[in-house]
Design a protein around this motif. Sequence first.
Motif, PDB file in Angstrom:
ATOM      1  N   LEU A 121       2.665  -7.836   3.578  1.00  0.00           N
ATOM      2  CA  LEU A 121       3.155  -7.689   4.941  1.00  0.00           C
ATOM      3  C   LEU A 121       4.649  -7.338   4.953  1.00  0.00           C
ATOM      4  O   LEU A 121       5.104  -6.554   5.802  1.00  0.00           O
ATOM      5  N   VAL A 122       5.422  -7.904   4.045  1.00  0.00           N
ATOM      6  CA  VAL A 122       6.847  -7.557   3.927  1.00  0.00           C
ATOM      7  C   VAL A 122       6.992  -6.073   3.601  1.00  0.00           C
ATOM      8  O   VAL A 122       7.828  -5.361   4.181  1.00  0.00           O
ATOM      9  N   GLU A 123       6.168  -5.583   2.673  1.00  0.00           N
ATOM     10  CA  GLU A 123       6.204  -4.160   2.300  1.00  0.00           C
ATOM     11  C   GLU A 123       5.903  -3.291   3.524  1.00  0.00           C
ATOM     12  O   GLU A 123       6.583  -2.280   3.771  1.00  0.00           O
ATOM     13  N   LEU A 124       4.900  -3.667   4.310  1.00  0.00           N
ATOM     14  CA  LEU A 124       4.554  -2.923   5.523  1.00  0.00           C
ATOM     15  C   LEU A 124       5.711  -2.937   6.512  1.00  0.00           C
ATOM     16  O   LEU A 124       6.090  -1.907   7.076  1.00  0.00           O
ATOM     17  N   GLU A 177     -13.721 -10.788  -0.935  1.00  0.00           N
ATOM     18  CA  GLU A 177     -12.908 -10.317  -2.051  1.00  0.00           C
ATOM     19  C   GLU A 177     -12.560  -8.852  -1.813  1.00  0.00           C
ATOM     20  O   GLU A 177     -13.390  -8.064  -1.381  1.00  0.00           O
ATOM     21  N   ARG A 178     -11.339  -8.467  -2.122  1.00  0.00           N
ATOM     22  CA  ARG A 178     -10.926  -7.100  -1.894  1.00  0.00           C
ATOM     23  C   ARG A 178     -10.398  -6.477  -3.175  1.00  0.00           C
ATOM     24  O   ARG A 178      -9.683  -7.104  -3.917  1.00  0.00           O
ATOM     25  N   LEU A 179     -10.807  -5.309  -3.382  1.00  0.00           N
ATOM     26  CA  LEU A 179     -10.244  -4.585  -4.501  1.00  0.00           C
ATOM     27  C   LEU A 179      -9.299  -3.551  -3.906  1.00  0.00           C
ATOM     28  O   LEU A 179      -9.576  -3.004  -2.873  1.00  0.00           O
ATOM     29  N   HIS A 228      -4.190   1.028  -6.533  1.00  0.00           N
ATOM     30  CA  HIS A 228      -4.971   0.250  -5.574  1.00  0.00           C
ATOM     31  C   HIS A 228      -5.809   1.166  -4.687  1.00  0.00           C
ATOM     32  O   HIS A 228      -6.967   0.865  -4.384  1.00  0.00           O
ATOM     33  N   ASP A 229      -5.214   2.295  -4.274  1.00  0.00           N
ATOM     34  CA  ASP A 229      -5.933   3.223  -3.402  1.00  0.00           C
ATOM     35  C   ASP A 229      -7.163   3.804  -4.096  1.00  0.00           C
ATOM     36  O   ASP A 229      -8.228   3.954  -3.481  1.00  0.00           O
ATOM     37  N   ILE A 266      -4.758  -4.120   6.048  1.00  0.00           N
ATOM     38  CA  ILE A 266      -3.369  -3.997   5.596  1.00  0.00           C
ATOM     39  C   ILE A 266      -3.312  -4.099   4.071  1.00  0.00           C
ATOM     40  O   ILE A 266      -2.569  -3.366   3.409  1.00  0.00           O
ATOM     41  N   GLU A 267      -4.097  -4.993   3.505  1.00  0.00           N
ATOM     42  CA  GLU A 267      -4.151  -5.087   2.043  1.00  0.00           C
ATOM     43  C   GLU A 267      -4.669  -3.796   1.441  1.00  0.00           C
ATOM     44  O   GLU A 267      -4.228  -3.368   0.377  1.00  0.00           O
ATOM     45  N   ASP A 268      -5.620  -3.151   2.108  1.00  0.00           N
ATOM     46  CA  ASP A 268      -6.209  -1.914   1.588  1.00  0.00           C
ATOM     47  C   ASP A 268      -5.313  -0.697   1.801  1.00  0.00           C
ATOM     48  O   ASP A 268      -5.180   0.149   0.916  1.00  0.00           O
ATOM     49  N   TYR A 269      -4.679  -0.586   2.980  1.00  0.00           N
ATOM     50  CA  TYR A 269      -3.981   0.642   3.359  1.00  0.00           C
ATOM     51  C   TYR A 269      -2.467   0.490   3.519  1.00  0.00           C
ATOM     52  O   TYR A 269      -1.762   1.485   3.673  1.00  0.00           O
ATOM     53  N   GLY A 270      -1.956  -0.728   3.525  1.00  0.00           N
ATOM     54  CA  GLY A 270      -0.529  -0.927   3.677  1.00  0.00           C
ATOM     55  C   GLY A 270      -0.022  -0.416   5.013  1.00  0.00           C
ATOM     56  O   GLY A 270      -0.681  -0.532   6.056  1.00  0.00           O
TER      57      GLY A 270
END
Length: 485
Positions: free
Chosen positions: A160-163, A89-91, A369-370, A240-244
């Motif tokens: 991933l699209v945002e990245l 799980e990621r916050l 999120h950060d 990528i979810e954490d840092y984009g």
Amino acid sequence: MHEMLRKGIDCHNARHISFGLGDSTTPFLSLYPLQQHQRSCNIQKDKLLWELEFKVLLIWCFGPCWILLQNSYFSLDQLGFNKVYKRRERLFYPAPMAGLNFEATYTDNHDILKIFAAEGVEFLLSCEGKVHVSECNGKIICLYFSANWCRPCRAFIPRLVELYETLGKRRINLEVIFISFDRDEDGFKEHFKSMPWLAIPFDVNLHRRLIDRYRVDRIPSFVPLCSDGITVEEDLVGYIEDYGADAFPFTRKRLEELKAIDERKREDANLEELLGHEGRNFLISGDDRKVPISELAGKTIGLYFCAYWSPPCCTFTVQLTDAYNNLKAAKGDCFEIVLISTDRDLKEFNVNKSSMPWLAVPYEERTRHDLRRIFGIKGIPALVLIGPDGKVISVNGKFMVSSYGAEAFPFTESRIRDLEAALIKEGEALPQQVEDVNHEHILKLDMAKAYVCDSCKKHGKFWTFSCDVCDYDLHPSCLEKVEKD
């Protein structure tokens, strides 16, 4: 299909089980948990006994198989299975991109092109049609393994699209190539509609060979073709979810840099850096006024992580509002709270923000999120307290406020120790048991986190006189002792 069921599987007390066939030889199995106590695994050459959060017997009879267990995926071959993967799980603070050292050596680009050539792949697919593989020459290539039937894959696509789009705006010559885990072409086409990058045409056998070559045992997987790239096992998807886009160039060195930046922000908070964003140096109030972050300098700050939909958050918000208003009345502008929303959408955020007397970080940015990642927020409500010097006082401000309210200010360890000592001294001065003229039973001294006094009907906490026989609580100040002859 019936023959496969007869030979392939026997389930004990199964609540949900589903099958799908990618082709005539590849079954797909989906299971939901049945039991949550047994956690053991015994592997034999011709059968797999698996008892992880469910009880099921799978007899392995033929061909490769992909198995989905909730958010866990298993790849099996005729001798057993590859390693288990279960998504953590990621916050969910952007790091500066200027001066990045692109030490990653993207040496495998030509290899993938040679593989395409050897496999007879002359073109790739884009949203506009066919693209010759030579279009990948000179680009940084990353492979994206995903499937339309996989819910975590679909949830990861927007990230991933945002990245992809952010790196494109920064003129980084990156190309992503989608390699499908789908079992049929319709699923592949439906999934590819959401992607702005390239894809290998649907070919189950080719996809399997590439999956084996890059040792992909989980989806979604994102594989940068560079010598120092983060591997599948190290879970680049999570980073990528954490840092984009700040995770680029997807190397271990970059990851260590990002972790160091987070640690610095956590240990020595610069409010404008922590709460601001590119081009934004303000927070917003409940009535949408823009308040400069610089106005928070020299104050004690509470970062309040909460959501409108959460009942525990609603309960704590009442306590926090009471403490906030009391401190404003008693000490002026020494304390400020900033809402860090975990609401599901902008509408909920606006309702939440408008009901609170403090400031908020705008909903649309990654800053929310950060901040959750930087301070390791795993649940809500949560209150992180930062002192006037920019040092983090506590990440457990919720306990302080819910226990002592405004009296906990300035929320330091020494202040909490003083309150606890005063509480013990107060209890030592009270009798252990009493009789009250308004109650028939003996009342004993007790401590409660919260209660309602049966005499004055007001809320109380800590010391109370309670009845062991019936549900009766009394503020020590409301006691009317029985006069004895």
